[in-house]
Write an enzyme that holds these catalytic residues in place. Structure first.
Site, short mmCIF file in Angstrom:
data_model
loop_
_atom_site.label_atom_id
_atom_site.label_comp_id
_atom_site.label_asym_id
_atom_site.label_seq_id
_atom_site.Cartn_x
_atom_site.Cartn_y
_atom_site.Cartn_z
N TYR A 141 0.68 -1.17 0.10
CA TYR A 141 -0.06 0.09 0.08
C TYR A 141 0.89 1.16 0.11
CZ TYR A 141 -3.87 -3.17 1.15
OH TYR A 141 -4.88 -4.17 1.17
N LYS A 190 3.89 -15.35 2.54
CA LYS A 190 3.81 -16.34 1.37
C LYS A 190 5.19 -16.37 1.00
CE LYS A 190 1.38 -17.76 -2.08
NZ LYS A 190 0.46 -19.00 -1.76
N ASP A 222 -2.57 -18.38 2.13
CA ASP A 222 -3.63 -18.77 1.31
C ASP A 222 -4.31 -20.08 2.61
OD1 ASP A 222 -1.18 -19.96 0.95
OD2 ASP A 222 -1.68 -20.55 -0.87
N ASP A 246 -5.12 -6.71 5.94
CA ASP A 246 -6.31 -6.09 5.72
C ASP A 246 -7.25 -6.98 5.12
OD1 ASP A 246 -7.99 -3.94 4.64
OD2 ASP A 246 -6.85 -3.55 2.98
N ASP A 250 -10.98 -8.82 7.62
CA ASP A 250 -12.47 -8.79 7.09
C ASP A 250 -13.07 -9.98 7.11
OD1 ASP A 250 -12.20 -5.96 6.56
OD2 ASP A 250 -13.38 -6.14 4.86
#
Ligand code: NAD
Length: 354
Positions: A141, A190, A222, A246, A250
């Site tokens: 970001y 990852k 994942d 992020d 959620d």
């Protein structure tokens, strides 16, 4: 005196923030904390008045306060502006960076009265208590972005950069948090694909040597997404980089029943920032439908982390559980047999319980 900068922002931010401020005022009366609230503009209102979603006036207000309470930013009008003026890129990310808030804490709790409000089976989520520590001021970001070329060869580039120092400070933060909890830390990366994740994993193993009582597990992002819905009881503290955090939070919010139940605290600088994990929800804005509990629970975190007033924080959290036990429900957590209420009624009910 303890000064709180209040930035309601856009959409439902304008409805949920007054409910949380009302709760803090009630707490202030009860415990004599000397809270002072100063309002500032961010996003749409700031753009209308100053031509920028994050004016210097708002930055100064935040810096002169001891804590910031933020609603949410984002609206169809603001999202139509050029990328460099959109509120997330021009206001939300910069204010976190300016205040040095590198650690975002999101607490995912299964509230017993809401076990049936989740889309997951009650036996899967019952008893979960997860702390997600998300790195907040680095990664994709904040990396360099550019568009170049045209036609089929047009390229859009986002850059994912982490320094060793950035990784180390968030990991130390997470290890320290795990040390105070159930002493189990899952570091999510990852590393099978990303070099930044390989550095992340190396640093995690180095920092682990300083916390021999904390059990460290590495997990690919994942797999983590899958385990969060398969067996969330696996987790105590999760630490991860900005974008993974992020997305995973959620998803994890549904373990609490709704995005409207997930509070957050952003720490690391002199001034901390508290906000619900959700956005401005333009689809329900202005209809007295938004769940204010994530923002009220964020206010409880403000009492805990900025005022170090555990009793006041617990008082707010107990009031939230009490209204849920009474059966009051905003539409996002509504179930058969419960009493439907709006944003303001929910806020009022929590205040009554304090
Ligand atoms: P969102 O979080 O605003 O909403 C997602 C869904 O959850 C919507 O259906 C919404 O109605 C529901 N929801 C969210 N909060 C709720 C609450 N308190 N009570 C009941 N239901 C709730 O995400 P989105 O729709 O992807 O984004 C909307 C806008 O918010 C966009 O402009 C986006 O950029 C912005 N946004 C801001 C933040 C932030 O300020 N921190 C975070 C995420 C998104």
């Amino acid at each position: 005196m303890f000064r709180i900068a209040v930035l309601p922002g856009d959409g439902i931010g304008r409805e949920i923030v007054p409910e949380a401020v009302g709760v803090l005022q009630k707490i202030d009366k009860k415990y004599g904390l000397g809270l002072e609230f100063q309002y500032g503009l961010i996003s749409e209102d700031a753009y209308a008045k100053y031509g920028h979603p994050l004016p210097q006036e708002t930055i100064d207000l935040c810096k002169q306060s001891q804590a910031v309470l933020l609603g949410a930013v984002g609206s169809p009008q603001m999202d139509a502006l050029p990328a460099e003026l959109r509120p997330e890129r021009a206001a939300l990310l910069p204010i976190r960076k300016i205040l040095g808030l590198f650690a975002n804490l999101r607490l995912v709790t299964a509230y017993e009265p809401l076990l049936h409000a989740s889309t997951l089976k009650p036996e899967v989520i019952s008893g979960i208590d997860i702390l997600v520590v998300r790195e907040l001021t680095g990664g994709l970001y904040f990396g360099e972005k550019r568009r170049e070329g045209a036609g089929p060869e047009e390229r859009a580039v986002d850059t994912l950069v982490y320094t060793r120092a950035e990784i180390e400070r968030i990991l130390r933060f997470a290890f320290a948090a795990a040390h105070k909890r159930r002493k189990h830390l899952t570091s999510v990366d990852k590393a099978n694909v990303l070099t930044s994740s390989q550095l992340w994993r190396e640093v995690a193993m180095e920092v682990a040597k300083d916390y021999p009582d904390v059990e460290l597990h590495h997990m690919y992002v994942d797999n983590c997404a899958m385990q969060l819905v398969r067996n969330p009881k696996l987790f105590d503290v999760i630490v991860t980089e900005n974008m993974f955090g992020d997305i995973l939070t959620d998803q994890a919010s549904m373990l609490s029943g709704s995005l409207g139940m997930l509070p957050s605290a952003s720490l690391g600088g002199e001034v901390a920032l508290y906000e619900p994990a959700h956005g401005s929800a333009p689809d329900i804005a202005g209809q007295n439908k938004a769940n204010p509990l994530a923002t009220i629970l964020s206010a409880a975190l403000l009492l805990r982390y900025s005022l170090h007033h555990e009793a006041a924080a617990k008082d707010v959290e107990a009031a939230v559980v009490a209204v849920l036990n009474e059966g009051l429900r905003t539409p996002d957590i509504m179930e058969a047999g419960c009493t439907p209420v709006g944003t303001t009624e929910m806020g009022e009910a929590v205040r009554r319980r304090i």
